[in-house]
Design a protein around this motif. Structure first.
Motif, PDB file in Angstrom:
ATOM      1  N   LEU A 127       1.679   6.563   2.458  1.00 29.74           N
ATOM      2  CA  LEU A 127       2.456   7.766   2.770  1.00 29.74           C
ATOM      3  C   LEU A 127       3.960   7.599   2.514  1.00 29.74           C
ATOM      4  O   LEU A 127       4.772   7.796   3.420  1.00 29.74           O
ATOM      5  CB  LEU A 127       2.246   8.151   4.241  1.00 29.74           C
ATOM      6  N   THR A 158       6.146   9.337   1.086  1.00 31.12           N
ATOM      7  CA  THR A 158       7.008  10.506   1.276  1.00 31.12           C
ATOM      8  C   THR A 158       7.361  10.679   2.744  1.00 31.12           C
ATOM      9  O   THR A 158       8.463  11.052   3.079  1.00 31.12           O
ATOM     10  CB  THR A 158       6.330  11.791   0.771  1.00 31.12           C
ATOM     11  N   VAL A 159       6.405  10.382   3.620  1.00 30.40           N
ATOM     12  CA  VAL A 159       6.689  10.527   5.041  1.00 30.40           C
ATOM     13  C   VAL A 159       7.653   9.435   5.500  1.00 30.40           C
ATOM     14  O   VAL A 159       8.570   9.676   6.279  1.00 30.40           O
ATOM     15  CB  VAL A 159       5.392  10.459   5.876  1.00 30.40           C
ATOM     16  N   ARG A 189       9.936   8.075   3.921  1.00 27.52           N
ATOM     17  CA  ARG A 189      11.280   8.385   3.470  1.00 27.52           C
ATOM     18  C   ARG A 189      11.943   9.476   4.310  1.00 27.52           C
ATOM     19  O   ARG A 189      13.113   9.396   4.641  1.00 27.52           O
ATOM     20  CB  ARG A 189      11.206   8.821   2.014  1.00 27.52           C
ATOM     21  N   HIS A 190      11.144  10.485   4.628  1.00 27.54           N
ATOM     22  CA  HIS A 190      11.768  11.661   5.246  1.00 27.54           C
ATOM     23  C   HIS A 190      11.662  11.716   6.755  1.00 27.54           C
ATOM     24  O   HIS A 190      12.388  12.447   7.397  1.00 27.54           O
ATOM     25  CB  HIS A 190      11.171  12.924   4.637  1.00 27.54           C
ATOM     26  N   ASN A 191      10.714  10.985   7.318  1.00 26.27           N
ATOM     27  CA  ASN A 191      10.547  11.038   8.763  1.00 26.27           C
ATOM     28  C   ASN A 191       9.999   9.705   9.256  1.00 26.27           C
ATOM     29  O   ASN A 191       8.829   9.591   9.611  1.00 26.27           O
ATOM     30  CB  ASN A 191       9.584  12.189   9.094  1.00 26.27           C
ATOM     31  N   PHE A 217       7.903   9.331  12.603  1.00 27.53           N
ATOM     32  CA  PHE A 217       6.597   9.927  12.421  1.00 27.53           C
ATOM     33  C   PHE A 217       5.706   8.997  11.602  1.00 27.53           C
ATOM     34  O   PHE A 217       4.530   8.805  11.885  1.00 27.53           O
ATOM     35  CB  PHE A 217       6.785  11.275  11.716  1.00 27.53           C
ATOM     36  N   ARG A 270       4.717  16.441  19.666  1.00 28.84           N
ATOM     37  CA  ARG A 270       5.541  16.795  18.527  1.00 28.84           C
ATOM     38  C   ARG A 270       5.292  18.259  18.153  1.00 28.84           C
ATOM     39  O   ARG A 270       6.159  18.965  17.698  1.00 28.84           O
ATOM     40  CB  ARG A 270       5.067  15.817  17.470  1.00 28.84           C
ATOM     41  N   ARG A 271       4.065  18.690  18.345  1.00 30.49           N
ATOM     42  CA  ARG A 271       3.731  20.070  17.977  1.00 30.49           C
ATOM     43  C   ARG A 271       4.251  21.091  18.990  1.00 30.49           C
ATOM     44  O   ARG A 271       4.193  22.282  18.743  1.00 30.49           O
ATOM     45  CB  ARG A 271       2.210  20.224  17.842  1.00 30.49           C
ATOM     46  N   PRO A 309      10.558  23.107  14.866  1.00 30.03           N
ATOM     47  CA  PRO A 309       9.779  24.128  14.185  1.00 30.03           C
ATOM     48  C   PRO A 309       8.284  23.835  14.066  1.00 30.03           C
ATOM     49  O   PRO A 309       7.550  24.703  13.621  1.00 30.03           O
ATOM     50  CB  PRO A 309      10.403  24.144  12.791  1.00 30.03           C
ATOM     51  N   ASN A 310       7.852  22.632  14.472  1.00 30.59           N
ATOM     52  CA  ASN A 310       6.434  22.331  14.293  1.00 30.59           C
ATOM     53  C   ASN A 310       5.551  23.256  15.117  1.00 30.59           C
ATOM     54  O   ASN A 310       4.420  23.546  14.756  1.00 30.59           O
ATOM     55  CB  ASN A 310       6.147  20.877  14.676  1.00 30.59           C
TER      56      ASN A 310
END
Lengths: 80, 185, 414
Positions: B10, B12-13, B15-17, B20, B76-77, B81-82
């Motif tokens: 993962l 991409t995750v 890198r960005h979060n 998480f 988290r949900r 905005p989640n």
């Protein structure tokens, strides 16, 4: 010949790149009544082919096309 | 090759979060370990009995990590905005998984940390295979032991989850690889 | 909405459901990693602009009509009926999306938002609620191709008028044509937008055996999302290329045209390249030379999404820029994470109707460009160019927006 056509609205499209002339002229023609004429002035050489095709699609009529140094003028009558 | 990398690590995750990502990795690895741990209960294939289940259950911590990361996903949900992206299904699945894992782990924790008797692996094995071969038989050793209540809940929620599985977006576990292959072209 | 309309729309939906599309619709776990990806969300902060939320608007209808789960227990997945309201939501979702696919780079599964949005675009066409102007432009374009003979004369006159300007930029020898048209057996077919002056000068300078296409590159069919018309507009260029037996089709600065030609034309006997690639090649091979002292101010380059992230042309423009200048500044550390200009997906063609939205939604882009401190902002896409000019005046960025190819043409050394 040009003097014979009574122009009701002038749309200045000078310097605008494709497809803006078509976008603007479609809007411009809605500002006049059916039967009235707009004059569109453009510097876009592609307009010589685009405008007739647009007129055919949108059901309007190009009365006259006038080419001067670097400028093209269309006289378009609103038909629909 | 890169599709495998994208699917299992993962990037991409990460890198960005990153936070998480840590929980996601912990969760998925632990989940895999637990599934492997359960294989031991299928008695017919000797190969599954090679390693003792201690290896996979990690002294009860795997279950703990799993429960915590599930709670993390759930909470988290709750936060925008989640929250606005989530649909009820997302919550149900997380709650269901949490309950399954929690009651399953309870049995393990009880035994290890509170000295609550033995986990009778042999009997569990028998019970599961009796189900598999359509001759359900529940040994009284199981029902009478202190774990029985937890076991019933664990099996109940696990079954609910399995029923829901193919119709839910948990299918991402199977679709992730082909999807990432699609992106890599 | 009556039953018949709905059934017709759902049939359109059904047509779009190939294997990849189903995967895209099934797999999303609404994990929210894509939250930060969208420039509209980053600029305006409204939930409805998050990629996953955009999908969900399409997905709700998918669940309702194509999944048993949505029929039995709709509320668990928030499945929703296809109604006039839903169409409005679809419009809002799709005509605020530029199809830049930045979110695809964020998504752990690589879900293609643009593809999901194409369902929405098709449904809007089916319900006749798409932006009128885009359909008009598409039809104009189709019409032009249909009755080519009728408009050929006008086209050729237009081209003749341009030749003088081409010669001003690059002198050609007597007997040569500044803008060749309809040359059988040419090596390269150039598909332009109106005004092929800089490109023509460069082709002549490089001594290329080229010919200009009758058709404009831009594919309005793709903007409005009508697959049939997209194909029509695409095919006539393909046919022309085959008729003239060219080896290479070079697409001008138009992101959509390049992506459509490169990725949707299938296997053809010619290569597809972008004008940027061709210019970089000329420079590498020494076929043209440029004057480095022409542009002394710092330059930054905006990667058009459809050409860079979605078309893979990333190194070529940088090679050209390093030939043109010693002070080239990157906007984003990694080109594939470059912000969209906010004008893609047909949004620019909507003109003033959405100018306000286009400006607000692209704040991050304006900031990004300004942070480089560059004075010249260059790009290789007509759409981005128009949008960047608008941004420049709206945010008073004080830069000069230029086409990369025009810069090459201006710096040509005879």
């Amino acid at each position: 010949m040009t003097e014979d056509i009574k122009v009701d609205k002038v749309v200045d499209l000078k310097g605008m790149p494709c497809p803006m002339p078509i976008v603007k002229v479609s809007k411009g023609i809605k500002d006049v009544e059916v039967g009235q004429v707009i004059e569109a002035i453009t510097t876009d050489p592609g307009a010589l082919a685009d405008f007739p095709a647009w007129a055919k699609t949108s059901g309007n009529e190009i009365l006259k096309t006038d080419q001067q140094e670097g400028l093209i003028k269309f006289y378009i009558e609103r038909k629909a | 090759m890169w599709a495998l990398h994208d699917t299992f690590l993962l990037p991409t995750v990460r890198r960005h979060n990153p936070i998480f990502w840590v929980f996601l990795m912990l969760f998925h690895i632990s989940f895999l370990l637990l599934i492997t741990g359960h294989l031991e209960l299928i008695g017919d294939f000797r190969i599954f009995q090679i390693a003792q289940h201690e290896v996979f259950l990690g002294k009860g911590f795997v279950g703990l990590i799993l429960s915590i990361s599930l709670l993390f996903f759930l909470f988290r949900r709750f936060v925008s905005p989640n929250r606005d992206l989530s649909v009820p299904e997302d919550y149900y699945l997380l709650i269901l998984l949490f309950l399954t894992v929690f009651f399953g782990s309870q049995m393990d924790w009880a035994r290890r940390w509170y000295d609550y008797g033995n986990l009778p692996i042999v009997e569990y094995r028998e019970y599961l295979s009796s189900l598999l071969y359509l001759k359900p038989h529940l040994s009284s050793d199981l029902t009478s032991s202190g774990h029985s209540f937890m076991l019933v809940l664990h099996v109940f929620f696990a079954n609910l989850f399995l029923m829901f599985f193919p119709f839910s977006q948990v299918m991402h576990s199977f679709l992730s690889l082909p999807m990432n292959k699609l992106r890599r072209g | 909405m009556d039953q018949k309309t709905r059934d017709d729309l759902l049939k359109l939906f059904q047509d779009k459901l190939n294997e990849a599309m189903k995967f895209y619709l099934e797999t999303c776990t609404r994990c929210g990693v894509c939250t930060e990806a969208c420039h509209v969300y980053a600029s305006m902060g409204q939930i409805k602009y998050i990629a996953a939320y955009r999908h969900e608007i399409v997905r709700r209808i998918y669940k309702k009509y194509f999944k048993r789960r949505g029929k039995i227990w709709p509320s668990v997945g928030e499945a929703r009926e296809l109604s006039e309201m839903a169409l409005e939501e679809l419009y809002e979702a799709v005509y605020s999306c530029t199809g830049c696919r930045r979110c695809m780079v964020y998504c752990p599964f690589g879900i293609d938002t643009q593809m999901i949005m194409s369902i929405a675009k098709l449904l809007l066409i089916g319900a006749h609620t798409e932006p009128e102007i885009l359909t008009l432009l598409t039809d104009t374009s189709v019409e032009k191709g249909k009755s080519l003979e009728l408009f050929k004369k006008g086209f050729l006159t237009g081209i003749k008028n341009l030749e003088k300007e081409v010669v001003k930029k690059w002198k050609i020898e007597a007997g040569e044509t500044a803008i060749p048209v309809d040359v059988d057996g040419a090596d390269l077919l150039y598909v332009a937008l109106a005004g092929a002056v800089p490109a023509a000068a460069i082709f002549n300078a490089a001594g290329e055996n080229w010919t200009l296409s009758f058709f404009e590159a831009v594919n309005f069919g793709a903007f409005v999302g009508d697959p049939t018309k997209t194909k029509l507009i695409l095919d006539r260029i393909v046919d022309e290329a085959k008729r003239l037996k060219v080896k290479e089709v070079c697409i001008c600065e138009c992101g959509t045209a390049f992506r459509v030609m490169k990725q949707l034309s299938g296997k053809q006997p010619f290569e597809v390249s972008s004008i940027t690639e061709v210019h970089a090649r000329y420079l590498r091979e020494g076929r043209i030379k440029v004057d480095k002292s022409k542009f002394r101010e710092p330059i930054t380059y905006h990667d058009p999404c459809q050409i860079a992230r979605n078309g893979g042309i990333i190194d070529e423009p940088r090679y050209i820029l390093n030939c043109l200048s010693d002070d080239f500044r990157e906007m984003s550390p990694e080109p594939k994470y470059n912000w969209c200009c906010g004008g893609g997906g047909g949004l620019v063609a909507l003109g003033e109707d959405n100018l306000d939205f286009r400006m607000k939604s692209a704040k991050v882009k304006a900031d990004q460009a300004q942070e480089t401190g560059a004075k010249i902002l260059t790009t290789a896409c007509e759409n981005c160019h128009t949008q960047l000019i608008d941004l420049n005046s709206h945010y008073e960025m004080g830069v000069e927006v230029k086409f990369l190819s025009s810069m090459v043409a201006d710096a040509l050394m005879q």
